[in-house]
Structures are given as C-alpha cells and as structure tokens.
Design a protein around this motif. Structure first.
Motif, PDB file in Angstrom:
ATOM      1  N   ASN A 177      33.383  70.829  11.959  1.00  0.00           N
ATOM      2  CA  ASN A 177      32.136  71.587  11.995  1.00  0.00           C
ATOM      3  C   ASN A 177      31.082  70.710  12.652  1.00  0.00           C
ATOM      4  O   ASN A 177      30.859  69.582  12.208  1.00  0.00           O
ATOM      5  N   ALA A 178      30.449  71.206  13.686  1.00  0.00           N
ATOM      6  CA  ALA A 178      29.428  70.447  14.409  1.00  0.00           C
ATOM      7  C   ALA A 178      28.164  71.283  14.547  1.00  0.00           C
ATOM      8  O   ALA A 178      28.217  72.504  14.604  1.00  0.00           O
ATOM      9  N   THR A 179      27.040  70.609  14.613  1.00  0.00           N
ATOM     10  CA  THR A 179      25.787  71.297  14.903  1.00  0.00           C
ATOM     11  C   THR A 179      25.774  71.658  16.389  1.00  0.00           C
ATOM     12  O   THR A 179      26.564  71.137  17.186  1.00  0.00           O
ATOM     13  N   VAL A 180      24.857  72.520  16.771  1.00  0.00           N
ATOM     14  CA  VAL A 180      24.709  72.889  18.177  1.00  0.00           C
ATOM     15  C   VAL A 180      24.421  71.633  18.995  1.00  0.00           C
ATOM     16  O   VAL A 180      24.959  71.439  20.086  1.00  0.00           O
ATOM     17  N   GLU A 181      23.589  70.744  18.428  1.00  0.00           N
ATOM     18  CA  GLU A 181      23.230  69.516  19.132  1.00  0.00           C
ATOM     19  C   GLU A 181      24.433  68.578  19.276  1.00  0.00           C
ATOM     20  O   GLU A 181      24.559  67.859  20.262  1.00  0.00           O
ATOM     21  N   GLY A 182      25.324  68.558  18.288  1.00  0.00           N
ATOM     22  CA  GLY A 182      26.467  67.656  18.313  1.00  0.00           C
ATOM     23  C   GLY A 182      27.659  68.174  19.091  1.00  0.00           C
ATOM     24  O   GLY A 182      28.541  67.402  19.475  1.00  0.00           O
TER      25      GLY A 182
ATOM     26  N   PRO B 187      28.284  69.116  22.239  1.00  0.00           N
ATOM     27  CA  PRO B 187      28.663  68.483  23.511  1.00  0.00           C
ATOM     28  C   PRO B 187      29.377  67.139  23.330  1.00  0.00           C
ATOM     29  O   PRO B 187      30.281  66.805  24.109  1.00  0.00           O
ATOM     30  N   ILE B 188      29.019  66.410  22.308  1.00  0.00           N
ATOM     31  CA  ILE B 188      29.685  65.123  22.042  1.00  0.00           C
ATOM     32  C   ILE B 188      31.154  65.362  21.714  1.00  0.00           C
ATOM     33  O   ILE B 188      32.041  64.701  22.266  1.00  0.00           O
ATOM     34  N   TYR B 189      31.418  66.314  20.829  1.00  0.00           N
ATOM     35  CA  TYR B 189      32.798  66.582  20.421  1.00  0.00           C
ATOM     36  C   TYR B 189      33.615  67.236  21.536  1.00  0.00           C
ATOM     37  O   TYR B 189      34.812  67.021  21.640  1.00  0.00           O
ATOM     38  N   GLU B 190      32.962  68.033  22.361  1.00  0.00           N
ATOM     39  CA  GLU B 190      33.675  68.652  23.489  1.00  0.00           C
ATOM     40  C   GLU B 190      34.209  67.586  24.445  1.00  0.00           C
ATOM     41  O   GLU B 190      35.287  67.744  25.027  1.00  0.00           O
TER      42      GLU B 190
ATOM     43  N   PHE C 184      35.557  64.955  23.615  1.00  0.00           N
ATOM     44  CA  PHE C 184      36.797  64.454  23.015  1.00  0.00           C
ATOM     45  C   PHE C 184      37.875  65.542  22.934  1.00  0.00           C
ATOM     46  O   PHE C 184      38.898  65.354  22.294  1.00  0.00           O
ATOM     47  N   GLY C 185      37.619  66.688  23.571  1.00  0.00           N
ATOM     48  CA  GLY C 185      38.625  67.733  23.635  1.00  0.00           C
ATOM     49  C   GLY C 185      38.499  68.843  22.604  1.00  0.00           C
ATOM     50  O   GLY C 185      39.295  69.772  22.592  1.00  0.00           O
ATOM     51  N   TYR C 186      37.513  68.766  21.712  1.00  0.00           N
ATOM     52  CA  TYR C 186      37.318  69.842  20.743  1.00  0.00           C
ATOM     53  C   TYR C 186      36.788  71.076  21.458  1.00  0.00           C
ATOM     54  O   TYR C 186      36.013  70.974  22.400  1.00  0.00           O
ATOM     55  N   LYS C 187      37.235  72.253  20.994  1.00  0.00           N
ATOM     56  CA  LYS C 187      36.806  73.515  21.578  1.00  0.00           C
ATOM     57  C   LYS C 187      36.259  74.413  20.468  1.00  0.00           C
ATOM     58  O   LYS C 187      36.835  74.503  19.395  1.00  0.00           O
ATOM     59  N   PRO C 188      35.142  75.099  20.722  1.00  0.00           N
ATOM     60  CA  PRO C 188      34.596  76.008  19.702  1.00  0.00           C
ATOM     61  C   PRO C 188      35.542  77.183  19.458  1.00  0.00           C
ATOM     62  O   PRO C 188      36.101  77.744  20.400  1.00  0.00           O
TER      63      PRO C 188
END
Length: 103
Positions: free
Chosen positions: A4-9, A11-14, A16-20
């Motif tokens: 679970n990521a905030t809207v602000e966070g 792009p950081i996780y994306e 690393f390959g995470y996808k919404p």
C-alpha cells in the motif's frame, strides 16, 4: 506481494516494478463519540478492553480475509480503542450483539 503506497510514494515503488492494482481508502477519527451523535437503537460505545481483542481479531479476519492478530495486538499496546456494539441485528440477520472496534 502487496504494497500500500500513498499517491506521493507510488512513483518510488513503480521504479522497483510495483504496479497499481486498486485503491485503498483510509478513514481516521478521534476515539470518541461526539455528544451530539445520534446512536441507532440498541447501540453503545465503550473504551476497548483487553477482553475485546479476541473478537476484534476475528472480526478483522472476516473483513480483510487473512489473520492480522500480531499487528492488532501490537496496535493495542500503543493506542487506545473504541468498541461499538448494537443489539438486535447484524449484517447477517438477527443477532444478540453485532460489534465493531477501532484502534
């Protein structure tokens, strides 16, 4: 793995390959019922007690689909909770007491 990521966070996780795959909505409130609040018939609130924790863990597991007992026990140690109940009906029909608790 689910993150679970905030809207602000996000792009950081994306990077690393995470996808919404969906959205989470979180609502927070003070652990108090305003004096002006009109409760449904048979409803009541009280400070959460240690004896409420087993019911909270069971209710949470039904709600989220997996067991988070360790997390809930840890949250109980650092915070206060509010327990609400209503006699008469539950979402599944007549009941002697449906309850919900927030920590």
């Amino acid at each position: 793995m689910l993150l679970n990521a905030t809207v602000e966070g996000l792009p950081i996780y994306e990077k690393f390959g995470y996808k919404p795959i969906g959205a989470v909505r979180q609502h927070q409130a003070a652990n108090a019922v305003p004096a002006s609040a009109q409760l449904l018939e048979g409803a009541s609130f009280k400070s959460m007690q240690e004896t409420d924790l087993a019911a909270v863990i069971a209710l949470d597991e039904r709600a989220v689909g997996f067991r988070r007992a360790g997390l809930l026990r840890a949250r109980k140690k650092i915070g206060r909770g509010l327990s609400g109940s209503r006699t008469g009906r539950s979402p599944h029909g007549p009941s002697s007491g449906a309850s919900a608790t927030a920590m």
